[in-house]
Design a protein around this motif. Sequence first.
Motif, PDB file in Angstrom:
ATOM      1  N   PRO A  10       4.866   6.178  -4.682  1.00 53.28           N
ATOM      2  CA  PRO A  10       5.708   5.498  -5.672  1.00 53.28           C
ATOM      3  C   PRO A  10       6.998   5.952  -5.544  1.00 53.28           C
ATOM      4  O   PRO A  10       6.939   7.426  -5.674  1.00 53.28           O
ATOM      5  CB  PRO A  10       5.116   5.528  -6.661  1.00 53.28           C
ATOM      6  N   ILE A  39       1.891  -1.205  -9.965  1.00 54.29           N
ATOM      7  CA  ILE A  39       2.353   0.053  -9.639  1.00 54.29           C
ATOM      8  C   ILE A  39       3.370  -0.202  -8.643  1.00 54.29           C
ATOM      9  O   ILE A  39       4.603   0.301  -8.455  1.00 54.29           O
ATOM     10  CB  ILE A  39       1.294   1.147  -9.388  1.00 54.29           C
ATOM     11  N   ILE A  72       0.894  -1.249  -0.057  1.00 52.61           N
ATOM     12  CA  ILE A  72       0.079   0.001   0.105  1.00 52.61           C
ATOM     13  C   ILE A  72       0.771   1.135   0.012  1.00 52.61           C
ATOM     14  O   ILE A  72       0.732   2.272  -0.730  1.00 52.61           O
ATOM     15  CB  ILE A  72      -1.070  -0.084   1.199  1.00 52.61           C
ATOM     16  N   PHE A  74       2.332   1.838  -3.383  1.00 48.04           N
ATOM     17  CA  PHE A  74       1.218   2.248  -4.373  1.00 48.04           C
ATOM     18  C   PHE A  74       0.664   3.839  -4.066  1.00 48.04           C
ATOM     19  O   PHE A  74       0.863   4.621  -5.043  1.00 48.04           O
ATOM     20  CB  PHE A  74      -0.137   1.312  -4.121  1.00 48.04           C
ATOM     21  N   LYS A  75       0.974   4.031  -2.746  1.00 46.32           N
ATOM     22  CA  LYS A  75       0.349   5.554  -2.507  1.00 46.32           C
ATOM     23  C   LYS A  75       1.496   6.546  -2.572  1.00 46.32           C
ATOM     24  O   LYS A  75       1.397   7.794  -3.008  1.00 46.32           O
ATOM     25  CB  LYS A  75       0.215   5.635  -0.791  1.00 46.32           C
ATOM     26  N   VAL A 124       0.993  -2.068 -18.531  1.00 46.62           N
ATOM     27  CA  VAL A 124       2.006  -1.611 -19.482  1.00 46.62           C
ATOM     28  C   VAL A 124       3.069  -1.018 -18.622  1.00 46.62           C
ATOM     29  O   VAL A 124       2.786  -0.065 -17.553  1.00 46.62           O
ATOM     30  CB  VAL A 124       1.983  -0.554 -20.511  1.00 46.62           C
ATOM     31  N   TYR A 157       9.376   7.237  -9.837  1.00 44.86           N
ATOM     32  CA  TYR A 157       8.273   7.460 -11.120  1.00 44.86           C
ATOM     33  C   TYR A 157       8.664   8.673 -12.075  1.00 44.86           C
ATOM     34  O   TYR A 157       9.541   9.511 -11.533  1.00 44.86           O
ATOM     35  CB  TYR A 157       7.078   7.370 -10.773  1.00 44.86           C
ATOM     36  N   LYS A 170      -3.068 -12.145  -9.074  1.00 41.88           N
ATOM     37  CA  LYS A 170      -2.174 -10.712  -9.387  1.00 41.88           C
ATOM     38  C   LYS A 170      -0.813 -10.978  -9.693  1.00 41.88           C
ATOM     39  O   LYS A 170       0.238 -10.091  -9.840  1.00 41.88           O
ATOM     40  CB  LYS A 170      -2.355  -9.686  -8.249  1.00 41.88           C
ATOM     41  N   PHE A 219      10.528   4.828 -13.553  1.00 36.29           N
ATOM     42  CA  PHE A 219       9.534   4.063 -14.139  1.00 36.29           C
ATOM     43  C   PHE A 219       8.179   4.546 -14.358  1.00 36.29           C
ATOM     44  O   PHE A 219       8.137   5.590 -13.577  1.00 36.29           O
ATOM     45  CB  PHE A 219       9.099   2.865 -13.248  1.00 36.29           C
ATOM     46  N   GLU A 220       7.416   4.110 -15.338  1.00 40.61           N
ATOM     47  CA  GLU A 220       6.077   4.482 -15.655  1.00 40.61           C
ATOM     48  C   GLU A 220       5.185   3.230 -15.747  1.00 40.61           C
ATOM     49  O   GLU A 220       5.665   2.115 -16.395  1.00 40.61           O
ATOM     50  CB  GLU A 220       5.969   5.241 -16.764  1.00 40.61           C
ATOM     51  N   THR A 221       4.350   3.175 -15.279  1.00 35.09           N
ATOM     52  CA  THR A 221       3.315   2.154 -15.057  1.00 35.09           C
ATOM     53  C   THR A 221       1.735   2.343 -15.521  1.00 35.09           C
ATOM     54  O   THR A 221       1.356   3.369 -14.809  1.00 35.09           O
ATOM     55  CB  THR A 221       3.383   1.251 -13.965  1.00 35.09           C
ATOM     56  N   LEU A 222       1.164   1.583 -16.368  1.00 36.98           N
ATOM     57  CA  LEU A 222      -0.348   1.620 -16.618  1.00 36.98           C
ATOM     58  C   LEU A 222      -0.781   0.382 -15.908  1.00 36.98           C
ATOM     59  O   LEU A 222      -0.463  -0.553 -16.642  1.00 36.98           O
ATOM     60  CB  LEU A 222      -0.775   1.997 -18.048  1.00 36.98           C
ATOM     61  N   GLY A 223      -1.555   0.407 -14.874  1.00 39.59           N
ATOM     62  CA  GLY A 223      -1.709  -0.913 -14.320  1.00 39.59           C
ATOM     63  C   GLY A 223      -2.459  -0.661 -13.012  1.00 39.59           C
ATOM     64  O   GLY A 223      -2.645   0.182 -12.526  1.00 39.59           O
ATOM     65  N   CYS A 224      -2.655  -2.108 -12.482  1.00 41.78           N
ATOM     66  CA  CYS A 224      -3.365  -1.981 -11.379  1.00 41.78           C
ATOM     67  C   CYS A 224      -2.507  -1.619  -9.852  1.00 41.78           C
ATOM     68  O   CYS A 224      -0.919  -1.490 -10.071  1.00 41.78           O
ATOM     69  CB  CYS A 224      -3.849  -3.404 -10.834  1.00 41.78           C
ATOM     70  N   LEU A 225      -2.912  -1.733  -8.865  1.00 39.57           N
ATOM     71  CA  LEU A 225      -2.143  -1.537  -7.568  1.00 39.57           C
ATOM     72  C   LEU A 225      -1.002  -2.145  -7.368  1.00 39.57           C
ATOM     73  O   LEU A 225      -0.015  -1.760  -7.241  1.00 39.57           O
ATOM     74  CB  LEU A 225      -3.145  -1.751  -6.495  1.00 39.57           C
TER      75      LEU A 225
END
Lengths: 375, 131
Positions: B14, B63, B8, B11-12, B37, B17, B100, B54-60
């Motif tokens: 990062p 990321i 968490i 995620f909160k 991605v 990035y 996951k 990093f760069e992430t398109l995705g779920c918790l």
Amino acid sequence: MKRIYLDYAATCPVDKRVLKEMLPFFSEKYGNTGSLHSFGQEAKIALEKARERIADLIFAQTEEIIFTSSATESNNLILKGLLKKNDHLIISCIEHPCIKETAKFLKTKGVLVTELKIDKQGFVKDLEKSIKKNTALISIIHASNEIGVVQDIEKISKVAKRNKILFHTDAAQSFGKIPINVKNIDFLTASSHKIYGPKGAALLYIKKGLKINPLLHGGGQEQGLRSSTVNIPAIVGFGKAAEIAKKEIQEDYKKQIKLRNKIITQALKIKACYLNGDQNKRLANNINLRFSNIEGEALTMKLDLEGIAVSTGSACASTKLEPSYVLLALGLKPQEAHGSLRISLGKYTREQEIDYFLKILSQSVKELRKLSPFK
Amino acid sequence: MNYSKKIIDHFKNPRNYGKIKKPSAVGQVGNKVCGDVMKIYLKIENDIIKDIKFETLGCLVAIANTSLLTTLVKGKTIKQALKIKKEDLVKKFGKIPSIKIHCSFLAVEALKKAIENYYEKSTNSHVRRNR
């Protein structure tokens, strides 16, 4: 942290008036509706009172209401109880899984199934073209559980009638929220926990004179269509919830539509945010939004960490990783479907909660987009 | 969902990035269709990963995992970085729903791809120099 529940389409809290009505039926009036003695009689009276209240809400006769345990059960009952080998069934591609999967099962038993496509707004199309000589049933969801779009069931029922085909509608999301009259409907499914009743009670409306087979054989409760000891506390709660819905339906609708429209207007101001499904012919409590270049589950979790409960439009968070078939049916690309969010309001939703939600939403979208490789 | 405090937190908040302006190498895996991605940028000097973004398109999980990976790799040699296994991230984060786990694998794959890209680039420049 304060928690804000915006997932009423999933389930609702039990209305306190409902709970109060239910409580005596656990430890005081615990009789079996099948018993002849006074305990049994008081349970039977409560059962029939609940049936009256529910019949009253949809303009049905009491003997046309069969109580079951869930909308899933009701939908299984109507499809499996009616259709036989070589019958043709028409459903839509946006039915709830309990219709879709039952239809899939019936295919293995020789039932022929056609799934109607939807247009970009979410309305079913090509119904008349799909009718065959052996079409026995048309089953179309009244209001979509995902995108909230309300189908024109009056029109569909007329087509069915003209072609002498029976018509069923899964009204789990619309029952008690928008007025329904079963005059032109042969079968209808509704559920208690979507209208502030308890979980574990639902119904199948069966028009007088129509015959189907039961799923459960046994003691013959519910006119032989649903053998099982009757779940009196839950059904009493369902009945009370229906009575309250009848009285408060207009007021709830007005209140929610105002909040819904506020969310839509404000959210669409966020960059690259779109509404899934028709803007007007949708439930007063449903908003389904799509955000480019972020993932719906991440957004759902970000909101959850701020105390806000919504649902992802994509099924990624649940057991499947595939995007929602409802959103794909709207013509969305998988990546668009993955970036969707369902917000569903209820009668306890307050405007301050919506203001807070909108603030956190736009903030969360911004933060996730900062992380995204696509801008 | 019952994710660990650590997951968490990543995620909160990062770590690392964004983009590196003139990266030594870039690696990208996944595709928009499946929903995840990941893109990793590396700045490498003398075989040491000086910077990683990093760069992430995705779920918790996606990321949080990429974020965690960047903290493990920054300052390490390429050799050390390549030793990080997919399972290591899962261990560090504690329980992740089994569905996951593939999301956490993507981070390691993106890093490998970035390092491959680095080797390709340096081989190519050797070839160019030798000509």
